[in-house]
Design a protein around this motif. Sequence first.
Motif, mmCIF file in Angstrom:
data_model
loop_
_atom_site.group_PDB
_atom_site.id
_atom_site.type_symbol
_atom_site.label_atom_id
_atom_site.label_comp_id
_atom_site.label_asym_id
_atom_site.label_seq_id
_atom_site.Cartn_x
_atom_site.Cartn_y
_atom_site.Cartn_z
ATOM 1 N N VAL A 79 0.847 -1.187 0.000
ATOM 2 C CA VAL A 79 0.000 0.000 0.000
ATOM 3 C C VAL A 79 0.889 1.247 0.000
ATOM 4 O O VAL A 79 1.686 1.443 0.923
ATOM 5 N N PRO A 80 0.787 2.096 -1.014
ATOM 6 C CA PRO A 80 1.601 3.302 -1.051
ATOM 7 C C PRO A 80 1.126 4.336 -0.037
ATOM 8 O O PRO A 80 -0.077 4.462 0.228
ATOM 9 N N MET A 81 2.090 5.054 0.520
ATOM 10 C CA MET A 81 1.793 6.093 1.508
ATOM 11 C C MET A 81 2.489 7.394 1.131
ATOM 12 O O MET A 81 3.573 7.378 0.540
ATOM 13 N N PHE A 82 1.842 8.493 1.508
ATOM 14 C CA PHE A 82 2.431 9.822 1.351
ATOM 15 C C PHE A 82 2.077 10.612 2.600
ATOM 16 O O PHE A 82 0.924 10.627 3.024
ATOM 17 N N VAL A 83 3.084 11.267 3.181
ATOM 18 C CA VAL A 83 2.855 12.070 4.380
ATOM 19 C C VAL A 83 3.541 13.419 4.224
ATOM 20 O O VAL A 83 4.684 13.497 3.779
ATOM 21 N N VAL A 84 2.831 14.467 4.610
ATOM 22 C CA VAL A 84 3.429 15.797 4.704
ATOM 23 C C VAL A 84 3.388 16.192 6.183
ATOM 24 O O VAL A 84 2.360 16.047 6.852
ATOM 25 N N HIS A 85 4.553 16.608 6.701
ATOM 26 C CA HIS A 85 4.678 16.885 8.137
ATOM 27 C C HIS A 85 5.685 18.014 8.322
ATOM 28 O O HIS A 85 6.673 18.094 7.593
ATOM 29 N N GLY A 86 5.445 18.861 9.298
ATOM 30 C CA GLY A 86 6.377 19.937 9.616
ATOM 31 C C GLY A 86 7.444 19.464 10.582
ATOM 32 O O GLY A 86 7.165 18.687 11.489
ATOM 33 N N LYS A 99 8.331 10.073 11.183
ATOM 34 C CA LYS A 99 9.682 9.538 10.997
ATOM 35 C C LYS A 99 9.728 8.058 11.370
ATOM 36 O O LYS A 99 10.312 7.245 10.647
ATOM 37 N N LEU A 100 9.100 7.703 12.474
ATOM 38 C CA LEU A 100 9.062 6.309 12.916
ATOM 39 C C LEU A 100 8.295 5.436 11.921
ATOM 40 O O LEU A 100 8.730 4.333 11.576
ATOM 41 N N LEU A 101 7.168 5.946 11.433
ATOM 42 C CA LEU A 101 6.402 5.219 10.418
ATOM 43 C C LEU A 101 7.259 4.997 9.167
ATOM 44 O O LEU A 101 7.327 3.890 8.634
ATOM 45 N N LYS A 102 7.907 6.049 8.709
ATOM 46 C CA LYS A 102 8.748 5.968 7.503
ATOM 47 C C LYS A 102 9.859 4.935 7.686
ATOM 48 O O LYS A 102 10.084 4.090 6.810
ATOM 49 N N GLU A 103 10.544 4.982 8.806
ATOM 50 C CA GLU A 103 11.635 4.034 9.059
ATOM 51 C C GLU A 103 11.136 2.591 9.041
ATOM 52 O O GLU A 103 11.740 1.725 8.411
ATOM 53 N N ARG A 104 10.038 2.341 9.725
ATOM 54 C CA ARG A 104 9.513 0.968 9.804
ATOM 55 C C ARG A 104 8.948 0.496 8.466
ATOM 56 O O ARG A 104 9.124 -0.656 8.093
ATOM 57 N N TYR A 105 8.261 1.400 7.765
ATOM 58 C CA TYR A 105 7.654 1.007 6.492
ATOM 59 C C TYR A 105 8.734 0.743 5.442
ATOM 60 O O TYR A 105 8.675 -0.239 4.709
ATOM 61 N N GLU A 106 9.726 1.609 5.385
ATOM 62 C CA GLU A 106 10.825 1.409 4.441
ATOM 63 C C GLU A 106 11.621 0.141 4.787
ATOM 64 O O GLU A 106 12.035 -0.595 3.886
ATOM 65 N N ALA A 107 11.839 -0.114 6.071
ATOM 66 C CA ALA A 107 12.579 -1.313 6.496
ATOM 67 C C ALA A 107 11.872 -2.583 6.019
ATOM 68 O O ALA A 107 12.528 -3.585 5.725
ATOM 69 N N GLY A 108 10.541 -2.519 5.908
ATOM 70 C CA GLY A 108 9.768 -3.661 5.418
ATOM 71 C C GLY A 108 9.596 -3.666 3.914
ATOM 72 O O GLY A 108 8.896 -4.512 3.369
ATOM 73 N N GLY A 109 10.197 -2.695 3.230
ATOM 74 C CA GLY A 109 10.093 -2.610 1.772
ATOM 75 C C GLY A 109 8.850 -1.895 1.276
ATOM 76 O O GLY A 109 8.504 -1.998 0.099
ATOM 77 N N GLY A 110 8.173 -1.160 2.162
ATOM 78 C CA GLY A 110 6.950 -0.457 1.780
ATOM 79 C C GLY A 110 7.214 0.853 1.069
ATOM 80 O O GLY A 110 8.169 1.557 1.369
ATOM 81 N N PRO A 111 6.317 1.192 0.124
ATOM 82 C CA PRO A 111 6.460 2.452 -0.612
ATOM 83 C C PRO A 111 5.889 3.630 0.181
ATOM 84 O O PRO A 111 4.682 3.715 0.398
ATOM 85 N N ILE A 112 6.755 4.510 0.641
ATOM 86 C CA ILE A 112 6.315 5.684 1.408
ATOM 87 C C ILE A 112 7.137 6.892 0.993
ATOM 88 O O ILE A 112 8.359 6.806 0.820
ATOM 89 N N THR A 113 6.439 8.004 0.811
ATOM 90 C CA THR A 113 7.074 9.286 0.515
ATOM 91 C C THR A 113 6.700 10.249 1.629
ATOM 92 O O THR A 113 5.528 10.344 1.999
#
Length: 148
Positions: A79-86, A99-113
């Motif tokens: 499932v692709p994800m996109f997040v905008v955060h300050g 940041k924690l979501l991005k690290e965990r999702y990328e570590a599992g090979g998930g598509p996140i921007t």
Amino acid sequence: PILLGQSRGGIMTLGWACRNPDKLRAWVGIYPVCNLLSYPMKNKPVTLADYALPEAEFVARLKEFNPIDNLPGLLANKVPMFVVHGDSDKVVPYNDNTKLLKERYEAGGGPITVKLIPGEGHKVGPSFFECQELVDFVLKQLPSVPKK
């Protein structure tokens, strides 16, 4: 659907996504709460009411409810994800959530921007609600409509 969660809506939509990973096209967040150990536990009465549990039971079952601890289904479905955060968000801190979501999702090979907005906090403003990259991401997820 493509789910979009803003702030506290992040924990709601991401929680639903984790329980229904085969039913959504993508997930989008605008300074989303992704981690129950972050903002929600600063507002315990509301969070405990949301889950209809006493604090001790909620804490004992936290991993069951916490979206950042329940990503395997989303990863399996890519499932692709996109997040905008300050980067200056004090209400929903970037490091404890996106940041924690991005690290965990990328570590599992998930598509996140993630688009990190320098100097921005937790506010309604153009950098979040007129984010062209967010709009482009959502449009890219839509199925192609055959031409007649």
